[in-house]
Design an enzyme around this catalytic site. Sequence first.
Site, PDB file in Angstrom:
ATOM      1  N   THR A 157     -64.205 -16.775 -70.981  1.00 58.66           N
ATOM      2  CA  THR A 157     -64.506 -18.199 -70.926  1.00 58.66           C
ATOM      3  C   THR A 157     -64.607 -18.745 -72.331  1.00 58.66           C
ATOM      4  O   THR A 157     -65.394 -18.241 -73.131  1.00 58.66           O
ATOM      5  CB  THR A 157     -65.809 -18.513 -70.157  1.00 58.66           C
ATOM      6  OG1 THR A 157     -66.226 -19.829 -70.515  1.00 58.66           O
ATOM      7  CG2 THR A 157     -66.928 -17.542 -70.435  1.00 58.66           C
TER       8      THR A 157
ATOM      9  N   GLY B  82     -60.428 -21.078 -56.558  1.00 60.08           N
ATOM     10  CA  GLY B  82     -60.482 -20.954 -55.095  1.00 60.08           C
ATOM     11  C   GLY B  82     -59.819 -19.659 -54.647  1.00 60.08           C
ATOM     12  O   GLY B  82     -59.607 -18.745 -55.452  1.00 60.08           O
TER      13      GLY B  82
ATOM     14  N   ASP C 231     -65.815 -21.405 -72.988  1.00 61.57           N
ATOM     15  CA  ASP C 231     -67.102 -22.124 -73.080  1.00 61.57           C
ATOM     16  C   ASP C 231     -68.192 -21.229 -73.678  1.00 61.57           C
ATOM     17  O   ASP C 231     -69.236 -21.717 -74.081  1.00 61.57           O
ATOM     18  CB  ASP C 231     -67.552 -22.587 -71.688  1.00 61.57           C
ATOM     19  CG  ASP C 231     -66.660 -23.676 -71.119  1.00 61.57           C
ATOM     20  OD1 ASP C 231     -65.691 -24.051 -71.801  1.00 61.57           O
ATOM     21  OD2 ASP C 231     -66.923 -24.149 -70.000  1.00 61.57           O
TER      22      ASP C 231
ATOM     23  N   GLY D  35     -64.579 -15.877 -65.669  1.00 59.61           N
ATOM     24  CA  GLY D  35     -65.891 -16.354 -66.083  1.00 59.61           C
ATOM     25  C   GLY D  35     -66.967 -16.116 -65.042  1.00 59.61           C
ATOM     26  O   GLY D  35     -66.881 -15.162 -64.250  1.00 59.61           O
ATOM     27  N   ASN D  36     -67.947 -17.018 -65.025  1.00 62.41           N
ATOM     28  CA  ASN D  36     -69.081 -16.863 -64.106  1.00 62.41           C
ATOM     29  C   ASN D  36     -68.655 -16.716 -62.653  1.00 62.41           C
ATOM     30  O   ASN D  36     -69.128 -15.832 -61.942  1.00 62.41           O
ATOM     31  CB  ASN D  36     -69.989 -18.106 -64.209  1.00 62.41           C
ATOM     32  CG  ASN D  36     -70.800 -18.100 -65.481  1.00 62.41           C
ATOM     33  OD1 ASN D  36     -71.676 -17.277 -65.633  1.00 62.41           O
ATOM     34  ND2 ASN D  36     -70.488 -19.000 -66.384  1.00 62.41           N
ATOM     35  N   GLY D  37     -67.777 -17.620 -62.222  1.00 58.61           N
ATOM     36  CA  GLY D  37     -67.336 -17.609 -60.828  1.00 58.61           C
ATOM     37  C   GLY D  37     -66.597 -16.319 -60.490  1.00 58.61           C
ATOM     38  O   GLY D  37     -66.871 -15.660 -59.477  1.00 58.61           O
TER      39      GLY D  37
ATOM     40  N   GLY E  29     -59.908 -20.805 -65.317  1.00 57.97           N
ATOM     41  CA  GLY E  29     -59.031 -21.530 -66.237  1.00 57.97           C
ATOM     42  C   GLY E  29     -58.432 -20.588 -67.261  1.00 57.97           C
ATOM     43  O   GLY E  29     -58.871 -19.442 -67.403  1.00 57.97           O
TER      44      GLY E  29
ATOM     45  N   GLY F  42     -66.453 -27.506 -72.516  1.00 55.64           N
ATOM     46  CA  GLY F  42     -67.847 -27.067 -72.454  1.00 55.64           C
ATOM     47  C   GLY F  42     -68.510 -27.749 -71.284  1.00 55.64           C
ATOM     48  O   GLY F  42     -69.062 -28.839 -71.401  1.00 55.64           O
ATOM     49  N   ARG F  43     -68.386 -27.109 -70.136  1.00 56.40           N
ATOM     50  CA  ARG F  43     -68.876 -27.697 -68.890  1.00 56.40           C
ATOM     51  C   ARG F  43     -70.389 -27.896 -68.935  1.00 56.40           C
ATOM     52  O   ARG F  43     -70.883 -28.981 -68.699  1.00 56.40           O
ATOM     53  CB  ARG F  43     -68.530 -26.743 -67.750  1.00 56.40           C
ATOM     54  CG  ARG F  43     -68.267 -27.392 -66.446  1.00 56.40           C
ATOM     55  CD  ARG F  43     -68.226 -26.336 -65.368  1.00 56.40           C
ATOM     56  NE  ARG F  43     -66.981 -25.572 -65.308  1.00 56.40           N
ATOM     57  CZ  ARG F  43     -65.889 -25.979 -64.698  1.00 56.40           C
ATOM     58  NH1 ARG F  43     -65.868 -27.162 -64.136  1.00 56.40           N
ATOM     59  NH2 ARG F  43     -64.826 -25.215 -64.656  1.00 56.40           N
TER      60      ARG F  43
HETATM   61  N1  ADP Z   1     -70.010 -17.379 -56.086  1.00 53.17           N
HETATM   62  C1  ADP Z   1     -68.768 -16.920 -55.953  1.00 53.17           C
HETATM   63  N2  ADP Z   1     -68.532 -15.841 -55.159  1.00 53.17           N
HETATM   64  C2  ADP Z   1     -67.271 -15.357 -55.041  1.00 53.17           C
HETATM   65  N3  ADP Z   1     -66.202 -15.869 -55.672  1.00 53.17           N
HETATM   66  C3  ADP Z   1     -66.375 -16.931 -56.467  1.00 53.17           C
HETATM   67  C4  ADP Z   1     -67.667 -17.513 -56.648  1.00 53.17           C
HETATM   68  N4  ADP Z   1     -67.537 -18.558 -57.496  1.00 53.17           N
HETATM   69  C5  ADP Z   1     -66.228 -18.635 -57.808  1.00 53.17           C
HETATM   70  N5  ADP Z   1     -65.531 -17.662 -57.196  1.00 53.17           N
HETATM   71  C6  ADP Z   1     -64.098 -17.430 -57.309  1.00 53.17           C
HETATM   72  O1  ADP Z   1     -63.813 -16.995 -58.632  1.00 53.17           O
HETATM   73  C7  ADP Z   1     -62.595 -17.564 -59.100  1.00 53.17           C
HETATM   74  C8  ADP Z   1     -62.810 -18.230 -60.429  1.00 53.17           C
HETATM   75  O2  ADP Z   1     -63.941 -19.111 -60.400  1.00 53.17           O
HETATM   76  P1  ADP Z   1     -64.032 -20.374 -61.349  1.00 53.17           P
HETATM   77  O3  ADP Z   1     -65.395 -20.925 -61.261  1.00 53.17           O
HETATM   78  O4  ADP Z   1     -62.908 -21.314 -61.059  1.00 53.17           O
HETATM   79  O5  ADP Z   1     -63.717 -19.818 -62.804  1.00 53.17           O
HETATM   80  P2  ADP Z   1     -64.547 -18.894 -63.772  1.00 53.17           P
HETATM   81  O6  ADP Z   1     -64.493 -17.532 -63.269  1.00 53.17           O
HETATM   82  O7  ADP Z   1     -63.865 -19.062 -65.058  1.00 53.17           O
HETATM   83  O8  ADP Z   1     -65.949 -19.439 -63.768  1.00 53.17           O
HETATM   84  C9  ADP Z   1     -62.120 -18.511 -58.031  1.00 53.17           C
HETATM   85  O9  ADP Z   1     -61.054 -17.880 -57.336  1.00 53.17           O
HETATM   86  C10 ADP Z   1     -63.316 -18.719 -57.144  1.00 53.17           C
HETATM   87  O10 ADP Z   1     -62.965 -18.918 -55.807  1.00 53.17           O
HETATM   88  O1  FBP Z   2     -58.928 -28.318 -65.590  1.00 54.79           O
HETATM   89  P1  FBP Z   2     -59.359 -26.953 -65.169  1.00 54.79           P
HETATM   90  O2  FBP Z   2     -58.271 -25.974 -65.153  1.00 54.79           O
HETATM   91  O3  FBP Z   2     -60.153 -26.969 -63.911  1.00 54.79           O
HETATM   92  O4  FBP Z   2     -60.321 -26.420 -66.311  1.00 54.79           O
HETATM   93  C1  FBP Z   2     -61.365 -27.155 -66.883  1.00 54.79           C
HETATM   94  C2  FBP Z   2     -62.483 -26.231 -67.251  1.00 54.79           C
HETATM   95  O5  FBP Z   2     -62.052 -25.086 -67.923  1.00 54.79           O
HETATM   96  C3  FBP Z   2     -63.031 -24.681 -68.874  1.00 54.79           C
HETATM   97  O6  FBP Z   2     -62.488 -24.722 -70.150  1.00 54.79           O
HETATM   98  C4  FBP Z   2     -63.453 -23.257 -68.673  1.00 54.79           C
HETATM   99  O7  FBP Z   2     -63.728 -23.070 -67.377  1.00 54.79           O
HETATM  100  P2  FBP Z   2     -63.706 -21.623 -66.741  1.00 54.79           P
HETATM  101  O8  FBP Z   2     -64.533 -20.763 -67.647  1.00 54.79           O
HETATM  102  O9  FBP Z   2     -64.288 -21.816 -65.402  1.00 54.79           O
HETATM  103  O10 FBP Z   2     -62.302 -21.158 -66.724  1.00 54.79           O
HETATM  104  C5  FBP Z   2     -64.160 -25.683 -68.734  1.00 54.79           C
HETATM  105  O11 FBP Z   2     -64.729 -26.009 -69.941  1.00 54.79           O
HETATM  106  C6  FBP Z   2     -63.460 -26.867 -68.135  1.00 54.79           C
HETATM  107  O12 FBP Z   2     -64.340 -27.688 -67.439  1.00 54.79           O
HETATM  108 MG    MG Z   3     -66.989 -21.094 -64.216  1.00 51.80          MG
END
Ligand code: ADP
Ligand code: FBP
Ligand code: MG
Length: 538
Positions: A308, A255, A310, A279-281, A190, A354-355
């Site tokens: 993030t 994704g 959050d 962020g984490n993902g 995000g 704040g998920r």
């Molecule tokens: N466990 C994972 N391994 C590899 N890529 C991931 C994983 N989780 C999320 N991603 C990829 O990281 C990108 C961001 O993840 P997302 O969870 O939407 O946001 P954030 O990085 O802010 O947590 C997306 O393109 C997603 O496909």
């Molecule tokens: O509507 P979107 O774009 O999926 O984003 C909503 C999410 O973005 C956040 O602000 C931050 O999420 P990320 O750190 O994964 O980007 C979360 O608190 C919220 O759930």
């Molecule tokens: Mg995340």
Amino acid sequence: MESLSPAGIGPAGIVPQPSKSPLRSSSSGTWMASAQQPIQSLRTTGSKSLRICAEQKASGCSSIDFSDPDWKTKFQEDFARRFAIPHLKDVFPDAPAFPSTFCLKSRAPPPVLEDFAGVYPSDEKWNGYINNNDRVLLKVIHYSSPTSAGAECIDPGCTWVEQWVHRAGPREEIYFKPEEVKAAIVTCGGLCPGLNDVIRQIVITLEIYGVKKIVGIPFGYRGFRDDEISEMPLSRRVVQNVHLSGGSLLGVSRGGPSIPEIVDSMEEKGINMLFVLGGNGTHAGADAIHNECRKRQMKVAVVGVPKTIDNDILHMDKTFGFDTAVEEAQRAINSAYIEAHSAYHAIGVVKLMGRSSGFIAMQASLASGQIDICLIPEVPFNLHGPHGVLTHLKHLIETKKSAVICVAEGAGQNLVQQTNAKDASGNVVLGDIGVHIQQEIKKYFKEMGVAADVKYIDPTYMIRAVRANASDGILCTVLGQNAVHGAFAGYSGITVGICNTHYVYLPIPEVISYPKVVDPNSRMWHRCLTSTGQPDFV
Ligand SMILES: Nc1ncnc2c1ncn2[C@@H]1O[C@H](COP(=O)(O)OP(=O)(O)O)[C@@H](O)[C@H]1O
Ligand SMILES: O=P(O)(O)OC[C@H]1O[C@](O)(COP(=O)(O)O)[C@@H](O)[C@@H]1O
Ligand SMILES: [Mg+2]
């Protein structure tokens, strides 16, 4: 990997207390904390001793035998191993090092590398470099007892154990020749205030090292595989003013392609430095990319910058964008307050992001001083019943004539309908607790025959889209620059952060092993409760 052997023991004059923990050791003396329990369930019990469990699980030390007189040394050795930062030399032991091209003192504007004929203008006498053995203390409080507010203990006696992490910054030796670098930047997940500031600093710093080939990958990881999307050339000129607006110059997405596909694309494009903002993902992805590059024997540096709002990344004082989000949330809270105080018997409800972590809601409530009830994911609550939120609201309306609630989006998920839906990244789509609370308040007061006007504000996307404030602007600047220094120093699979006001490099797996959450036993949450005056809602 570079690691530091464990050092000294504790601050002078502080003697570790004997164990008063209710947790028991087995007859063999081995710590019996149940490492099988998920972190969340451990944390929500509110027990101090279980907090120790949670730390143990997080640090993988559930098998520590505290009757072993050397347990502390062993813990520190294990810690140094875990927090060692991967280096290109782990895979390429013969990788040559070069004197750094980052030398502000002797730099002629702008560097023309061809002039140096293979010898870069490093200045050994300049004290501007970071020594590879410099370290920063990860924890700075010596809790003398597990019962101290917010105590994070390793053993039942809460012994002081120094935990060192690597200091960030420019090194005297670099492992990439700037003219051979093709650097790419990608922003995922995000939006977050400060993304453009970080992009800008990465580009500027790369140019100072002498890198000419810098590109942005549009729309997150998706941009690596989508044939419709071509890479965006970046330079100081392109990024000069981007920090003046929010969002991401490059675009973001959730994704996207698989890790092998991303690495295939990196090979095709010739990218050997990748800066990943997310962020984490995103960081899980960055670490997987780093490992895939190693598997393929690619000499590539992958460096993350945690993004993030959050604030749910472990071990860091805060992530960039968080401060701005808290500041921006004040506007929504103030509007809710004005609405609530201007109407007859009115209740303002503000839902903040704040998920799984309630940091924004907690800090915004503290900062505004206008919140009567703050609800976060980490602290369970009931809406109904004698101790529920609604009963307290009735009391507030009777006594104050108005009230304001601040609720984090991940709070009270047990109270709302679950959809089981996931977004493109695999994140659970949450039920709308804000709308639910609004409806329940209306119903409750209607059934009682008491007039109550509910004003609901969801400023989510307004907060996320703003530009970084001054404090975040500085944080983004330092993090962006340090990301480049880390890559040139030959580190990969690392992320940058701020730790006790100092800047550090951390191995990615350690910062994403679970989301950082508000500790309901921390002084900050207690301060929030003091400020709102709210009771327990269970
Ligand atoms: N466990 C994972 N391994 C590899 N890529 C991931 C994983 N989780 C999320 N991603 C990829 O990281 C990108 C961001 O993840 P997302 O969870 O939407 O946001 P954030 O990085 O802010 O947590 C997306 O393109 C997603 O496909
Ligand atoms: O509507 P979107 O774009 O999926 O984003 C909503 C999410 O973005 C956040 O602000 C931050 O999420 P990320 O750190 O994964 O980007 C979360 O608190 C919220 O759930
Ligand atoms: Mg995340």
